[in-house]
Design an enzyme around this catalytic site. Structure first.
Site, mmCIF file in Angstrom:
data_model
loop_
_atom_site.group_PDB
_atom_site.id
_atom_site.type_symbol
_atom_site.label_atom_id
_atom_site.label_comp_id
_atom_site.label_asym_id
_atom_site.label_seq_id
_atom_site.Cartn_x
_atom_site.Cartn_y
_atom_site.Cartn_z
ATOM 1 N N LYS A 140 0.833 -1.203 0.000
ATOM 2 C CA LYS A 140 0.000 0.000 0.000
ATOM 3 C C LYS A 140 0.870 1.257 0.000
ATOM 4 O O LYS A 140 0.584 2.233 -0.700
ATOM 5 C CB LYS A 140 -0.905 0.007 1.233
ATOM 6 C CG LYS A 140 -1.682 1.305 1.420
ATOM 7 C CD LYS A 140 -2.593 1.263 2.633
ATOM 8 C CE LYS A 140 -3.326 2.600 2.803
ATOM 9 N NZ LYS A 140 -4.286 2.563 3.922
ATOM 10 N N HIS A 272 -11.140 -31.914 -32.676
ATOM 11 C CA HIS A 272 -12.076 -30.858 -32.270
ATOM 12 C C HIS A 272 -12.897 -31.285 -31.046
ATOM 13 O O HIS A 272 -14.118 -31.138 -31.013
ATOM 14 C CB HIS A 272 -12.983 -30.453 -33.427
ATOM 15 C CG HIS A 272 -12.224 -29.937 -34.609
ATOM 16 N ND1 HIS A 272 -11.397 -28.833 -34.569
ATOM 17 C CD2 HIS A 272 -12.131 -30.416 -35.874
ATOM 18 C CE1 HIS A 272 -10.849 -28.636 -35.749
ATOM 19 N NE2 HIS A 272 -11.263 -29.582 -36.561
#
Length: 510
Positions: A140, A272
């Protein structure tokens, strides 16, 4: 005012000491005051480097069995103060709080402890409180502090302080703050998911820190990424980097082969995301041969997977086929040498680990989450609904077909005979279309469907499918049942000597 900061003090409190020694020695060489606690303090002392115990700053010892060491205003004041704020600087002097320019923290290994199968008490004790608080505070206040929150960042931090004699730019402090919040958010996600493993709370938290940029997505104009621990599941033995589409096919292949994990030698070929060939035989070589016969055209460029070690005979035949990926639990030395003959062919050994219990996919502006489909139809769970009961061999084919059907795109119909996939109709909007596609495909590759088994992923609302199947030679049918018009299909089967069983479980795969 310059946004560069010269490191004059550092707080070091880590679980793992790996890679820490050169950092400590470099900081000491640069005249940095080092604060520390417990085992880290001892480690630094043993290096012959002076260290100030945090207890000397706070006037409090480590208490509650080490649960509370750094949680004190004199520690967090030293991290969170704003050096550009006159009031903050004055309070530091008033309360004799030392300024801290670097925080180096390595959190308790919560995820590793959970994965090890440790006791609940051991897991709870690995929930870091002081460490995570130090990380958040330092990140922070990146305007004045640099936070080093992971062993993975030690080398980069050492380079920074070595190259610039302890001077750190705001850009680098902010970048390290981003790394720190990545660590803290991932840590909290792991803890939440441990407590919410039964999904009592309808909340979804996903955090993957091991990301990989792919060449592209489904198409070259789309970006693609993979987030996950690929190496936990596979060892890559050979070949080019896996693409987005490769990974989707590999996922489909692995999920399909879990159905045959402990069965006789089984080989599948996928294209696929759907199986275009699958067979189970006494030998793997024969299983591959018969899987390829299911659709030798679609097999070109496919993904191949075996449930057992690939031997030299099988590898020799596979080598004649262009395929993207080959997956197996292991490969004989001779087989591997043969398969490595194509430089781009991807060869993966599949580790024996449990797959995730939940499936996640994007949807609209959110995500869908569901339980993994872990129900596999069994002979014992079938209900005979027709006058004719399937023979033993038909029952085996019905279950075989059902396993394939479960992993094929809906609407789907699967035709199988003698534990060989004859054909499937995949992803059709009509179940009749799926069946006719499967029959057409089977006929095109000269399969004799007389005596074949048919599996459907959902019920038949009308008897048209069983009629078409009967005319094609099918003698046994497996489906979930549950239509208000089930009796129409049952009546047709009874009138035409077809055996049909219900599973009671639908296996849609959208």
């Amino acid at each position: 005012m310059s946004n560069e900061k010269t490191i004059k003090s550092a707080l070091i409190s880590v679980f793992s000491k790996n890679g820490l020694e050169p950092i400590v020695k470099k900081l000491n060489e640069q005249g940095v005051t080092i604060y520390s606690t417990g085992g880290t303090q001892k480690f630094i002392n043993d290096l012959g480097v002076d260290v100030v115990p945090v207890e000397d700053v706070t006037s409090y010892p480590s208490i509650l069995g080490g649960r509370v060491k750094t949680l004190h205003p004199k520690v967090f004041g030293g991290i969170l103060n704003r050096q550009s704020h006159d009031g903050d600087v004055a309070e530091l002097a008033e309360y004799e709080i030392p300024q801290i320019d670097v925080v180096i923290v390595d959190l308790y290994p919560f995820e590793k402890t959970v994965a090890s199968g440790a006791s609940t008490q051991d897991i709870i004790e690995k929930i870091d409180i002081g460490g995570i608080s130090l990380i958040r505070a330092a990140a922070k206040n990146y305007a004045d502090v640099i936070c080093v929150s992971s062993v993975d960042d030690y080398a980069e931090f050492l380079d920074l302080i070595s190259e610039n004699n302890g001077v750190i730019s705001e850009e680098n402090r902010k970048r390290f703050a981003g790394k720190a919040f990545n660590v803290s958010s991932h840590y909290d996600t792991a803890i939440f998911n441990y407590f919410n493993k039964n999904h009592d709370e309808a909340a979804l938290k996903i955090s993957e820190t091991k990301g990989k940029v792919l060449r592209y997505g489904e198409n070259p104009h789309q970006r693609g990424f993979f987030f996950g621990n690929f190496d936990e599941l596979f060892t890559k033995l050979h070949g080019k980097e896996l693409s987005y589409n490769n990974l989707l096919d590999v996922d489909a292949a692995v999920n399909l082969m879990t159905e045959f994990k402990n069965d006789a030698p089984t080989f599948a070929i996928l294209k696929h995301n759907n199986a275009c060939g699958l067979a189970q035989r006494d030998t793997l070589h024969q299983a591959y041969t018969d899987a390829l016969a299911g659709d030798p055209v679609s097999a070109f460029g496919g993904v191949l997977i075996s449930n057992t070690e690939i031997d030299v005979a099988t590898a020799g035949d596979i080598h004649k086929l262009f395929c993207e990926v080959i997956i197996a639990p292991s490969f004989s030395a001779e087989a591997l040498t043969i398969l490595q003959g194509k430089k781009n062919r991807i060869i993966l050994t599949l580790h024996d680990i449990e797959l995730p219990k939940m499936n996640v996919r994007s949807c609209l502006n959110g995500v869908l989450l569901q339980d993994r489909n872990e129900i596999t139809d069994t002979i014992e769970g079938l209900t005979n609904v027709t006058n004719s009961n399937p023979s033993d061999s038909e029952l085996e084919d019905l279950i075989f077909a059902s396993k394939i059907c479960k992993h094929t795109k809906s609407n789907t119909i699967v035709l199988a005979k003698n534990k060989q996939l004859c054909a499937s109709g995949t992803g059709q909007t009509s179940r009749v279309d799926a069946l006719e596609q499967a029959i057409h495909k089977a006929n095109s590759f000269n399969f004799d469907l007389n005596g074949a088994a048919m599996a459907s992923d959902a019920f038949f609302p009308f008897p048209d499918c069983v009629e078409i199947a009967k005319n094609a030679g099918v003698t046994a049918v497996i489906q979930p049942g549950g239509s208000i018009k089930d009796q129409l299909s049952i009546d047709y089967c009874n009138e035409n000597d077809l055996a049909m069983v219900f599973t009671g479980t639908r296996h849609f795969k959208h």
